[in-house]
Design a protein around this motif. Structure first.
Motif, short mmCIF file in Angstrom:
data_model
loop_
_atom_site.label_atom_id
_atom_site.label_comp_id
_atom_site.label_asym_id
_atom_site.label_seq_id
_atom_site.Cartn_x
_atom_site.Cartn_y
_atom_site.Cartn_z
N THR A 19 0.83 -1.21 0.00
CA THR A 19 0.00 0.00 0.00
C THR A 19 0.86 1.25 0.00
N LEU A 20 1.93 1.27 0.79
CA LEU A 20 2.84 2.41 0.79
C LEU A 20 3.51 2.59 -0.56
N TYR A 21 3.87 1.50 -1.20
CA TYR A 21 4.48 1.58 -2.52
C TYR A 21 3.50 2.18 -3.54
N ILE A 22 2.28 1.72 -3.52
CA ILE A 22 1.25 2.24 -4.45
C ILE A 22 1.00 3.72 -4.17
N LYS A 27 1.72 9.38 -5.84
CA LYS A 27 2.20 10.73 -5.51
C LYS A 27 3.22 11.21 -6.54
N LEU A 28 4.13 10.33 -6.94
CA LEU A 28 5.12 10.70 -7.95
C LEU A 28 4.50 10.89 -9.32
#
Length: 66
Positions: A19-22, A27-28
């Motif tokens: 989830t943090l990766y997604i 965001k990027l």
């Protein structure tokens, strides 16, 4: 004292990381990435200054005869 159940920790940690990766990817994706500016050919204008029209020699103090 009851024993701590750790059977679901792996799944919880992996889904949190995913989830943090997604979220970071999203965001990027929304940030502005500026392109490298292209080089422009500017026409160099020559200025007619008095010191460019004539040659002058500058004497240092050591080059003068004594």
């Amino acid at each position: 004292m009851p024993q701590l159940d750790t059977s679901t920790w792996f799944t919880t940690i992996m889904t949190t990381l995913f989830t943090l990766y997604i979220m970071m990817q999203l965001k990027l994706l929304n940030t502005n990435h500026y392109q490298i500016p292209l080089q422009k050919n500017f026409n160099k204008q020559t200025l007619n200054n008095p010191w460019q029209l004539k040659w002058t020699k500058i004497y240092s103090p050591h080059s003068q005869p004594q």
